[in-house]
Design an enzyme around this catalytic site. Structure first.
Site, short mmCIF file in Angstrom:
data_model
loop_
_atom_site.label_atom_id
_atom_site.label_comp_id
_atom_site.label_asym_id
_atom_site.label_seq_id
_atom_site.Cartn_x
_atom_site.Cartn_y
_atom_site.Cartn_z
CB ALA A 277 39.11 32.88 39.09
CG ASN A 278 40.36 33.91 33.57
OD1 ASN A 278 39.65 33.15 32.92
ND2 ASN A 278 41.65 33.68 33.76
NE ARG A 279 33.48 38.51 33.64
CZ ARG A 279 32.66 38.64 34.68
NH1 ARG A 279 31.90 37.63 35.05
NH2 ARG A 279 32.61 39.78 35.34
#
Ligand code: PMT
Length: 408
Positions: A206-208
């Protein structure tokens, strides 16, 4: 501009309430229909008769009226715009908290019309962190704030907090009414959030990205009259009037956008799409006792580049560039490679900028090299700047949307 517009003028209890009479007179002279609403506090400062005489109908003050049992919804739903001048600290707090304590706060909650709020109070109150936090909350929801001016205040004090002049208030109303419907009948597709690429049944890459920037753009576009479809991985409240297509992976986001693109006038890719994904996600959970797994990655499709290749004449394609170095050079390269009309570059290593923050700071770059820098501001203000530029690009486009053909 103002002729025929229905404007609710809310007046709260401050010494500047007398200036609301002049605001009303100017609006009526310009052809607007002004419905005045006064709070109990306002009645300590000006008489109903004065305001009624210079508005288009008698002042209303109460929710409890046998002849008109639901005045707040009638006023809220029929308004083209609501202006509160002056707005006290109490009104700002109640509106920010969603409290419905009197007719005016009920009207403010019962409307989808644009709202202009003109605070006025003593300098110490205006600068109090609680008041400033309420103003920031209202701004982030798209409320237009006409900042008070410096000058003489009640009691002879001098400082910031004096109600803006009636000229400035009327000019702000005109500016809001001139831009608020500039995306009417335009289909805007916005992507938001970070994609999640499965490693196994329970783990993802995932990413932020929180989705806040994309949701702010969707909300602003809907408020300006657009038909908005939001393709999102985020779980934020969906803005009023926006249709949601929930997705999780880059492949799902690409499928949704490919389907929506032929009917879109404007596509804005605010999502943070994973650049890599596991080649073969495990169907079940990878067990720890099997040792550290070797996860082989492959590139995801570049959704924006594909949309750029298939771009229709008249369609406006906007990308974002999340960078930590060489902001402009990297953004310009993405603008060219992906055939974009506009790229919104953010330096996500700067304080308060990009992922997860309520604020952002961006540089808007067009193919002609036109650069517009927007300093750190709440994400709704960034959304406004992006959509203002989109409206300019559409205005300059030689090809009418209704006669689209493939350009590439
Ligand atoms: O969601 P928030 O927490 O509010 O944060 C906002 C944000 C930082 C996510 C947003 O402002 C932002 O910068 N979004 C783009 C993030 C990104 O993926 O940038 P990029 O430079 O890696 O990609 C360039 C463009 O190509 C982007 O429009 C991206 O959506 C698109 N892209 C990227 C990779 C890929 N496989 N497909 C794409 O379409």
């Amino acid at each position: 501009m103002l002729a025929g517009k229905r404007i609710v003028l809310g007046v709260t209890g401050g010494i500047a309430a007398y200036k609301a009479v002049e605001v009303s007179r100017r609006l009526v002279d310009a052809g607007a229909h002004v419905s005045p609403v006064m709070t109990a506090g306002a009645e300590h400062f000006i008489g109903r008769t004065t305001l009624s005489a210079l508005a288009s109908e008698p002042v209303q003050t109460s929710l409890w009226d046998e002849a008109n049992p639901i005045p707040h919804t009638v006023l809220g739903q029929s308004a083209d715009l609501i202006v509160v001048a002056p707005a006290t600290a109490r009104l700002l707090a109640a509106y920010a908290a969603g409290l419905s304590t009197d007719l005016l706060t009920n009207v403010l909650l019962a409307t989808r019309a644009p709202v202009v709020v003109c605070p006025a109070m003593h300098t110490e109150m205006w600068e109090h962190p609680a008041v400033q936090a309420n103003v920031a909350t209202l701004r982030s929801r798209g409320v237009h704030i006409v900042e008070p001016e410096e000058g003489r205040l009640a009691g002879g004090d001098v400082g910031a907090g004096r109600l803006a002049s009636p000229e400035r208030i009327v000019a702000a109303i005109e500016a809001v009414l001139s831009t608020t419907r500039d995306l009417a009948n335009v289909h805007v597709v916005v992507s938001a959030g970070g994609t999640r690429e499965p490693i196994d049944a329970v783990r993802v890459i995932a990413n932020r990205s929180s989705g806040k920037q994309g949701y702010a753009i969707a909300a602003e576009a809907a408020a300006r009259g657009a038909k908005v479809t939001l393709v999102s991985t985020a779980e934020l409240p969906v803005p009023a009037g926006v249709a949601l297509r929930a997705v999780e992976t880059a492949a799902q986001m690409q499928a949704a956008l490919t389907e929506l693109a032929p009917g879109a006038d404007v596509i804005i890719m605010a999502a943070a799409v994973a650049d890599f994904r596991p080649v073969a996600p495990a169907a079940g959970k990878i067990k720890k006792d099997q040792g550290v797994p070797q996860i082989v990655l492959e590139p995801t499709p570049d959704i924006l580049a594909a949309l750029g290749k298939a771009k229709l004449a008249g369609q406006v394609l906007v990308g974002f560039a999340a960078e930590t170095s060489d902001l402009l050079a990297n953004a310009e390269s993405k603008l060219r490679r992906k055939h974009l009309d506009l790229i919104v570059a953010n330096d996500v290593s700067a304080p308060g900028v990009g992922f997860q923050h309520d604020t952002n700071a961006v540089t808007l770059v067009q193919p002609g090299g036109v650069v517009h820098v927007v300093a750190l501001a709440d994400k709704r203000s960034i959304a406004k700047a992006v959509l203002d530029t989109v409206v300019q690009i559409r205005g300059a486009s030689p090809t009418p949307n209704s006669k689209r053909s493939l350009t590439k």
